[in-house]
Design a protein around this motif. Structure first.
Motif, PDB file in Angstrom:
ATOM      1  N   VAL A  92      -3.372  11.897   8.154  1.00 41.13           N
ATOM      2  CA  VAL A  92      -2.819  10.447   7.114  1.00 41.13           C
ATOM      3  C   VAL A  92      -3.811  10.691   6.008  1.00 41.13           C
ATOM      4  CG1 VAL A  92      -2.850   8.126   7.190  1.00 41.13           C
ATOM      5  CG2 VAL A  92      -2.071   9.409   9.184  1.00 41.13           C
ATOM      6  N   TRP A  93      -4.964  10.827   6.087  1.00 39.65           N
ATOM      7  CA  TRP A  93      -5.565  10.513   4.967  1.00 39.65           C
ATOM      8  C   TRP A  93      -5.489  11.657   3.821  1.00 39.65           C
ATOM      9  CZ3 TRP A  93      -8.592   6.703   3.157  1.00 39.65           C
ATOM     10  CH2 TRP A  93      -9.407   6.887   2.148  1.00 39.65           C
ATOM     11  N   ARG A  94      -5.193  12.953   4.392  1.00 37.18           N
ATOM     12  CA  ARG A  94      -4.848  14.249   3.566  1.00 37.18           C
ATOM     13  C   ARG A  94      -3.667  13.939   2.565  1.00 37.18           C
ATOM     14  NH1 ARG A  94      -2.032  18.457   3.372  1.00 37.18           N
ATOM     15  NH2 ARG A  94      -0.960  18.028   5.253  1.00 37.18           N
ATOM     16  N   LYS A  95      -2.577  13.529   3.535  1.00 37.98           N
ATOM     17  CA  LYS A  95      -1.402  13.103   2.888  1.00 37.98           C
ATOM     18  C   LYS A  95      -1.400  12.050   1.849  1.00 37.98           C
ATOM     19  CE  LYS A  95       1.900  14.953   6.675  1.00 37.98           C
ATOM     20  NZ  LYS A  95       2.606  14.792   7.738  1.00 37.98           N
ATOM     21  N   ALA A  96      -2.223  11.036   2.064  1.00 40.39           N
ATOM     22  CA  ALA A  96      -2.473   9.919   1.242  1.00 40.39           C
ATOM     23  C   ALA A  96      -3.004  10.445   0.004  1.00 40.39           C
ATOM     24  CB  ALA A  96      -3.086   8.759   1.825  1.00 40.39           C
ATOM     25  N   VAL A  97      -4.086  11.214   0.004  1.00 39.01           N
ATOM     26  CA  VAL A  97      -4.835  11.670  -1.259  1.00 39.01           C
ATOM     27  C   VAL A  97      -3.753  12.753  -1.985  1.00 39.01           C
ATOM     28  CG1 VAL A  97      -6.678  13.225  -1.906  1.00 39.01           C
ATOM     29  CG2 VAL A  97      -6.909  11.369  -0.193  1.00 39.01           C
ATOM     30  N   ASN A  98      -3.183  13.397  -1.122  1.00 39.11           N
ATOM     31  CA  ASN A  98      -2.350  14.237  -1.901  1.00 39.11           C
ATOM     32  C   ASN A  98      -1.224  13.386  -2.417  1.00 39.11           C
ATOM     33  OD1 ASN A  98      -3.636  16.438  -1.098  1.00 39.11           O
ATOM     34  ND2 ASN A  98      -2.272  17.201   0.575  1.00 39.11           N
ATOM     35  N   GLY A  99      -0.816  12.613  -1.890  1.00 40.18           N
ATOM     36  CA  GLY A  99       0.276  11.874  -2.663  1.00 40.18           C
ATOM     37  C   GLY A  99      -0.032  10.742  -3.539  1.00 40.18           C
ATOM     38  N   VAL A 156       0.700  -1.199  -0.215  1.00 37.02           N
ATOM     39  CA  VAL A 156      -0.152   0.009   0.037  1.00 37.02           C
ATOM     40  C   VAL A 156       0.845   1.200   0.016  1.00 37.02           C
ATOM     41  CG1 VAL A 156      -1.753   1.211   1.369  1.00 37.02           C
ATOM     42  CG2 VAL A 156      -1.893  -1.170   1.071  1.00 37.02           C
ATOM     43  N   TYR A 157       2.151   1.105   0.789  1.00 36.84           N
ATOM     44  CA  TYR A 157       2.936   2.576   0.796  1.00 36.84           C
ATOM     45  C   TYR A 157       3.502   2.673  -0.517  1.00 36.84           C
ATOM     46  CZ  TYR A 157       6.990   5.202   1.640  1.00 36.84           C
ATOM     47  OH  TYR A 157       8.148   6.095   1.528  1.00 36.84           O
ATOM     48  N   THR A 158       3.658   1.453  -1.433  1.00 42.81           N
ATOM     49  CA  THR A 158       4.445   1.633  -2.648  1.00 42.81           C
ATOM     50  C   THR A 158       3.339   1.985  -3.789  1.00 42.81           C
ATOM     51  OG1 THR A 158       6.174   0.165  -1.736  1.00 42.81           O
ATOM     52  CG2 THR A 158       5.898   0.710  -4.234  1.00 42.81           C
ATOM     53  N   PHE A 159       2.258   1.302  -3.845  1.00 40.87           N
ATOM     54  CA  PHE A 159       1.385   1.229  -4.814  1.00 40.87           C
ATOM     55  C   PHE A 159      -0.010   1.816  -4.692  1.00 40.87           C
ATOM     56  CE2 PHE A 159       4.355  -2.309  -5.732  1.00 40.87           C
ATOM     57  CZ  PHE A 159       4.705  -1.765  -6.935  1.00 40.87           C
ATOM     58  N   GLY A 160      -0.296   2.165  -3.378  1.00 42.92           N
ATOM     59  CA  GLY A 160      -1.586   2.672  -3.079  1.00 42.92           C
ATOM     60  C   GLY A 160      -2.701   1.693  -2.721  1.00 42.92           C
ATOM     61  N   THR A 161      -3.844   2.070  -2.306  1.00 48.66           N
ATOM     62  CA  THR A 161      -4.808   1.439  -1.922  1.00 48.66           C
ATOM     63  C   THR A 161      -5.723   0.556  -2.909  1.00 48.66           C
ATOM     64  OG1 THR A 161      -6.508   3.254  -1.950  1.00 48.66           O
ATOM     65  CG2 THR A 161      -5.331   2.854  -0.111  1.00 48.66           C
ATOM     66  N   GLN A 162      -5.147   0.304  -4.199  1.00 42.90           N
ATOM     67  CA  GLN A 162      -5.751  -0.494  -5.063  1.00 42.90           C
ATOM     68  C   GLN A 162      -6.029  -1.938  -4.695  1.00 42.90           C
ATOM     69  OE1 GLN A 162      -6.970   0.419  -8.213  1.00 42.90           O
ATOM     70  NE2 GLN A 162      -8.070  -1.121  -8.475  1.00 42.90           N
ATOM     71  N   TYR A 163      -5.025  -2.328  -3.745  1.00 50.90           N
ATOM     72  CA  TYR A 163      -5.079  -3.600  -3.301  1.00 50.90           C
ATOM     73  C   TYR A 163      -6.138  -3.963  -2.279  1.00 50.90           C
ATOM     74  CZ  TYR A 163      -3.088  -7.328  -0.213  1.00 50.90           C
ATOM     75  OH  TYR A 163      -2.724  -8.519   0.298  1.00 50.90           O
ATOM     76  N   TRP A 164      -6.804  -2.830  -1.776  1.00 46.20           N
ATOM     77  CA  TRP A 164      -8.170  -2.997  -0.839  1.00 46.20           C
ATOM     78  C   TRP A 164      -9.218  -3.979  -1.357  1.00 46.20           C
ATOM     79  CZ3 TRP A 164     -13.152  -1.663  -1.139  1.00 46.20           C
ATOM     80  CH2 TRP A 164     -13.768  -1.959   0.291  1.00 46.20           C
ATOM     81  N   PHE A 165      -9.373  -3.872  -3.016  1.00 42.56           N
ATOM     82  CA  PHE A 165     -10.215  -4.256  -3.614  1.00 42.56           C
ATOM     83  C   PHE A 165     -10.174  -5.837  -3.337  1.00 42.56           C
ATOM     84  CE2 PHE A 165     -10.195   0.021  -5.423  1.00 42.56           C
ATOM     85  CZ  PHE A 165     -11.806   0.257  -5.455  1.00 42.56           C
ATOM     86  N   LEU A 166      -8.971  -6.445  -3.152  1.00 42.66           N
ATOM     87  CA  LEU A 166      -9.045  -7.800  -2.851  1.00 42.66           C
ATOM     88  C   LEU A 166     -10.302  -8.147  -1.853  1.00 42.66           C
ATOM     89  CD1 LEU A 166      -7.196 -10.334  -3.199  1.00 42.66           C
ATOM     90  CD2 LEU A 166      -6.297  -9.789  -1.012  1.00 42.66           C
ATOM     91  N   GLY A 167     -10.715  -7.338  -1.083  1.00 44.81           N
ATOM     92  CA  GLY A 167     -11.453  -7.857  -0.172  1.00 44.81           C
ATOM     93  C   GLY A 167     -13.111  -8.103  -0.867  1.00 44.81           C
ATOM     94  N   CYS A 168     -13.160  -7.774  -1.962  1.00 45.93           N
ATOM     95  CA  CYS A 168     -14.519  -8.046  -2.812  1.00 45.93           C
ATOM     96  C   CYS A 168     -14.544  -9.503  -3.291  1.00 45.93           C
ATOM     97  CB  CYS A 168     -14.541  -7.173  -4.277  1.00 45.93           C
ATOM     98  SG  CYS A 168     -14.480  -5.430  -3.951  1.00 45.93           S
TER      99      CYS A 168
END
Length: 635
Positions: free
Chosen positions: A216-223, A77-89
Motif C-alpha cells: 500500500v505504501w509503495r503504491k502511494a509513494v509511486n502515485g 487523502v485518496y484525491t490529494f494525498g497525505t498533506q491533510y495529515w499535518f492537521l494533527g500539528c
C-alpha cells in the motif's frame, strides 16, 4: 450505475446495524431508570457533575467525529494525498489552550451554559445573541448531518433512505430525552468503540487484499500521494503546513474551547483536574482518528490507483466513493459491511445526540430559567426532557428539508462552519481583553457573522458554475469535526486556477483560515468600538471572567502602568469584594449562578484530605486565585 445497484446488504448486515440501535437505546433506558432517574436538571443536563475522565474524553472525541467526516477524510487523502495529515500539528495548541485557559474560567464560575459567561462578562443581550446564534447553527446542521450519510448509503447500497433516517433520529431522540447527558456520554463511548472497529476492519481487510501495508505504501509513494512539508505561506492555498497547522488551531479552539456541546462535557466532570485530563486524553485519540482516515485513503488508492470509481461513473460524489470501496472490499464477507455502516451511523448518532442535549441545555438555562426564576425543579426537569424530545423532532423535520434542498445542501452545511469563528471571537474578546464592553461585543459579533457569511457565500457562488453537485447530494468534507468540516465541501473540486486579486482573493481564502479570519474580525471590531464608546474599567468587571493573559505577558510593567492599560485583572481582588456578585446569584438576580451548595456537596464526597484540598481549589471562583497560581495551574 449498474454495478452500484448490485451491491446489496445481507441479513447479517441488517442485524448488526439493528444491534447498534438496540444497544444505544438500551444505554439510554438504563440511565433513565437507574441512579437519580434524571429527576433534576443538574442530573439530566449536567450528569450531576460526576463524570470521570474516560467517558468525558471519548465523548469529546465522538461528538465531532461525524459520519460526514468518516466518509470525507479517506476521499480527501485518496484525491490529494497525505498533506491533510499535518492537521494533527494543530491539535497540540488546539487542545492545550482549552485545557489551561477556557476550562479553568468556565469550571470555576460553575456554569451550565457557556453563554452564561457572556452575561457575567458583558450583559444579558450578548448572552441572548450568543445563544440564538448557537441554536441557529445547530438546528441547520443536525438534520443535514443525519440525512447526508443516509443518502450516500442509499445511493450505493439501496439501503432504505427514510428507514435509516427515521430509525436513527427516533432512537437518538429516545435515549437523549430519557437518559440525559449521562446516557449521551456513555453511548458516545460505545459508539466510539464501534467507529474504531469499523474503520480498522476496512483498513485491515483492504490492506490484506492489496498485498499488505508495505505494498500500500509503495503504491502511494509511486502515485505521489505521500506529501512532504509544504511551507508555502500563501493563505489562498487550500492545504499547506501553515493553513493546517496554524489555521487548524483556531478551528480546534472554536470546537474544544467554546462550543456548548464540549463545554457541557468539561463542566460535567467531577473536578477541574479531570476536565483538564480529558483534554489530554483526547489528544492521542484525535491523532489515531486522523491516522485511520489517512490510512483508509491510502488503501483506497492502492486498490484503485488513478482509476477511481468516481471517474468511471460508478458513483457521483466522493462520499459515495468511500462506501463503494467498503462494499467492494467486503463483498465476500457478510457482516462486515454492516459493521462499517454501524461505524458510520455511530458518527451520526454521537453528533446529533450532543446537538439535542446541548440545545436543550442552552434553551433551558439561557432562554427559559432567567424569565421563570421560581420554577420548581420537577417542572424544570420535565421541560428539559420535553425540549430534548422537541429538538429530536425538529432534527427529523430538518432532514426532510435537507432532502428538498438539492444542490443548496452544501450551502446549508457551510452555514454551520461560518458561525464557529465569530462565536470564538466573542469569547476571546471577553476573556483576554478587560477593556472590551458589551457594545463592542455585539457590534464585533455582528461584524464577524457578516464577514463570515459574505466570504462563505461568495466563495460558494464563485465555484457553482464550474462544479454544481448532483441534485440531492453533498460532497463530504475531509475534516473530522463538525464545526468546520462542512466548509471543505466548498472547495472539494480544486483545480489549478490563475492568481486572484481583490474581493476574489478573499473568496479564495483557504477554508482552514475561515475561523481565524472571522474571530479576528470580531476581536478587532469589538476592541475599536469598545474604545470609542468608553472601555470598561477594572472595577466594573465581574470577578473571574477575565483570564490574566495580558497581565502575565506585561509582568515587567509597574502596577501603575498596568492599571492604565487595564491589565490588573480581578484575580487579585479581596475575597469580600469577589463574593458579592455570586451572593446576588443566590437570590436569582443574575442569570449565571455560582452554587456554594455544589462546593459543599463536592467537599463532602471527597474521600481524603488531599482530594478535598484539590476540589475546593477547583471550585473556587477564578478571581480568588492570584495570577501566579493560575500560571502554576497552566504549567
Amino acid at each position: 450505475m449498474g454495478e452500484v445497484v448490485q451491491m446489496h446488504f445481507t441479513t447479517v448486515d441488517y442485524v448488526i446495524f439493528a444491534l447498534l440501535l438496540v444497544a444505544s437505546a438500551g444505554i439510554g433506558l438504563f440511565y433513565a431508570f437507574s441512579g437519580g432517574r434524571q429527576r433534576t436538571t443538574q442530573e439530566f443536563l449536567m450528569a450531576d457533575r460526576s463524570m470521570s475522565c474516560l467517558p468525558v474524553s471519548l465523548s469529546l472525541l465522538a461528538t465531532f467525529q461525524s459520519a460526514v467526516a468518516i466518509l470525507g477524510a479517506p476521499s480527501e487523502v485518496y484525491t490529494f494525498g497525505t498533506q491533510y495529515w499535518f492537521l494533527g500539528c494543530s491539535y497540540f495548541l488546539g487542545l492545550l489552550i482549552p485545557a489551561h485557559v477556557f476550562i479553568p474560567v468556565f469550571y470555576r464560575l460553575r456554569l451550565s451554559s457557556a453563554y452564561e459567561y457572556l452575561e457575567l462578562r458583558f450583559n444579558k443581550t450578548v448572552r441572548i445573541c450568543g445563544t440564538m446564534t448557537f441554536i441557529f447553527q445547530m438546528v441547520i446542521y443536525m438534520g443535514v448531518v443525519l440525512y447526508a450519510p443516509a443518502l450516500a448509503l442509499n445511493a450505493v447500497t439501496g439501503f432504505d433512505l427514510w428507514g435509516a433516517v427515521l430509525a436513527m433520529g427516533l432512537v437518538c431522540t429516545l435515549y437523549t430525552a430519557l437518559g440525559g447527558l449521562k446516557a449521551v456520554m456513555w453511548t458516545d463511548v460505545f459508539q466510539t468503540v464501534v467507529m474504531f472497529a469499523g474503520q480498522l476492519s476496512v483498513i485491515i481487510v483492504g490492506a490484506h487484499q492489496a498485498g499488505g501495508i508495505a505494498e500500500v505504501w509503495r503504491k502511494a509513494v509511486n502515485g505521489s500521494r505521500i506529501a512532504g512539508l509544504d511551507l508555502n505561506p500563501d493563505p489562498l492555498e487550500r492545504h499547506t503546513f501553515w493553513t493546517l497547522g496554524v489555521g487548524g488551531i483556531f478551528l480546534m479552539l472554536a470546537l474544544y474551547g467554546v462550543n456548548q456541546a464540549q463545554v457541557q462535557r468539561y463542566l460535567s466532570s467531577r473536578t477541574e483536574k479531570e476536565a483538564v485530563m480529558s483534554c489530554y486524553v483526547v489528544f492521542p485519540c484525535q491523532q489515531i482518528v486522523l491516522c485511520l482516515g489517512c490510512l483508509m485513503g491510502l488503501v483506497m488508492f492502492a486498490r484503485y490507483g488513478e482509476d477511481s470509481p468516481l471517474d468511471k461513473g460508478y458513483v457521483k460524489t466522493n462520499d459515495q466513493m468511500v462506501l463503494y470501496f467498503v462494499m467492494d472490499v467486503f463483498k465476500d464477507l457478510p457482516g462486515l459491511p454492516g459493521l462499517f455502516v454501524a461505524c458510520l451511523f455511530s458518527g451520526a448518532l454521537s453528533t446529533i445526540s450532543s446537538a439535542f442535549n446541548s440545545l436543550a441545555t442552552v434553551t433551558m438555562e439561557d432562554l427559559i430559567k432567567p424569565h421563570f426564576p421560581n420554577m420548581t425543579e420537577s417542572k424544570a426537569t420535565f421541560l428539559s426532557k420535553g425540549l430534548a424530545l422537541a429538538y429530536g423532532l425538529v432534527c427529523l423535520a430538518m432532514a426532510y428539508l435537507a432532502s428538498l434542498m438539492g444542490s443548496v445542501l452544501q450551502a446549508a452545511l457551510s452555514i454551520f462552519g461560518m458561525v464557529g469563528g465569530p462565536l470564538l471571537g466573542v469569547f476571546c474578546l471577553g476573556m483576554f481583553f478587560p477593556w472590551a464592553n458589551s457594545i463592542g461585543a455585539l457590534v464585533g459579533l455582528a461584524a464577524g457573522l457578516t464577514m463570515a457569511f459574505w466570504v462563505g457565500i461568495g466563495s460558494f457562488l464563485m465555484r457553482v458554475p464550474s462544479s454544481v453537485p448532483p441534485l440531492g447530494t453533498v460532497a463530504p468534507p475531509p475534516f473530522e469535526n463538525m464545526t468546520t468540516a462542512v466548509l471543505t465541501s466548498l472547495v472539494n473540486a480544486t483545480t489549478p486556477r490563475p492568481r486572484r486579486t481583490g474581493v476574489e482573493a478573499l473568496y479564495s481564502l483557504s477554508y482552514m483560515w475561515y475561523s481565524a479570519h472571522n474571530s479576528t474580525v470580531v476581536v478587532v471590531v469589538g476592541l475599536i468600538v469598545s474604545l470609542l464608546t468608553g472601555p470598561m474599567k477594572e472595577k466594573q468587571l465581574t470577578p473571574g471572567t477575565v483570564y490574566p493573559v495580558l497581565g502575565n505577558l506585561l509582568f515587567f510593567l509597574s502596577k501603575r502602568y498596568k492599571e492604565k492599560l487595564c491589565c490588573v485583572t480581578p484575580l487579585a481582588q479581596k475575597p469580600k469584594e469577589v463574593n458579592a456578585p455570586y451572593e446576588r446569584d443566590k437570590t436569582g438576580e443574575n442569570g449565571a449562578a455560582y452554587c456554594k451548595e455544589d462546593t459543599v456537596t463536592e467537599d463532602k464526597e471527597m474521600e481524603s484530605d488531599s482530594a478535598q484540598d484539590e476540589e475546593s481549589r477547583a471550585s473556587r471562583p477564578l478571581c480568588q486565585l492570584t495570577a501566579h497560581s493560575v500560571e502554576e495551574t497552566a504549567l
